[in-house]
Enzyme design. Structure first.
Site: not given
Length: 270
Positions: A54, A81, A114, A132, A146, A150
């Site tokens: 998650d 994704n 990271k 993106s 949203y 992005k």
């Protein structure tokens, strides 16, 4: 020797298609999702490892990466994704929904990067593909939250190139247009009240989006673009995908701010 990719959000849509694409091309695939116990297809494929992940949970990110490395020995590519859409009248969207949007679409991708970077730096190689959207380059009505997430992932990814390219780590962006996936059905939409000042323009915009969504673009195009971005050996950074994305980005590059805003408003009959 097989290369290995880890992909977030593989339960459906671009993520699942990408997992299949890499597997078909002879890669090891670490297919991650929030509920792998519900997956009925990917676990049947050879060289595919299902892991719970998650992107809003740092511990699950680290655990999935560790499991993937233990199983396959090395990870060569990360595909970020996982994501979803918050839409509606920005003034009326609850703050917790806005924070959740950024937790998933921005911080989820950042924390996954990271977590894997020490592995990539140790190997002196790696590729990060961040999915993106055309909405990371242009804006449309009632998608502010949203699209802000992005825009943020675009800036983050572009800037991190300077930090990571010296370690032979490449970063790339995929910018899909409107495709027939479950992204729209998983949208978090804040309905407005009938007495709202925004109702008339919101209804017009939603009708405009419905027409845009009628385009039957094949989401396999996006999976193919993700694989190509990993393997084309070029320095190309952005990959617009879909005829609509290519067209609207070309228009944006040719117009000033006023002209583009007018074009979008006319398209939505605002």
């Amino acid at each position: 020797m097989r290369k290995t990719v880890i992909i977030t959000g593989t339960s459906s849509g671009f993520g699942k298609l990408s997992a299949k694409k890499f597997q078909q091309e002879g890669w090891n695939v670490i297919a991650t999702m929030r509920n792998p116990e519900k997956e009925t297809e990917l676990h049947l494929l050879d060289h595919v490892l299902l892991c719970q992940l998650d992107v809003a949970d740092n511990q699950s990110i680290k655990k999935a990466i560790a499991e993937g490395i233990k199983h396959f020995g090395k990870i060569d590519v990360l595909v970020n994704n996982a994501g979803y859409v918050v839409a509606g009248v920005t003034e009326e969207i609850p703050e917790e929904d806005i924070r959740r949007q950024f937790d998933v679409n921005l911080f989820g991708a950042l924390n996954t990067m990271k977590a894997i970077l020490p592995h990539f730096r140790a190997n002196k190689s790696g590729t990060i593909i961040n999915v993106s959207s055309v909405g990371g380059k242009i804006t449309t009505p009632f998608m502010a939250v949203y699209q802000a997430s992005k825009f943020a992932i675009e800036g983050l990814t572009e800037a991190m190139q300077y930090e990571l390219n010296p370690f032979n780590i490449k970063l790339k962006l995929i910018e899909p247009g409107a495709f027939n996936t479950n992204l729209g059905t998983s949208m978090s939409f804040t309905p407005t009240k009938n007495e709202s000042d925004y109702k008339n323009i919101l209804d017009k915009a939603m009708a405009g989006y419905a027409k845009w969504g009628e385009q039957q673009q094949n989401p396999q195009e996006v999976a193919d673009a993700i694989f190509s971005a990993c393997t084309d050996g070029t320095e190309q950074f952005r990959y617009p995908v879909g005829a609509d994305a290519i067209q609207i980005l070309a228009a944006r590059n040719q117009m000033d701010d006023v002209e583009f805003k007018s074009m979008i408003a006319q398209t939505m009959d605002l």
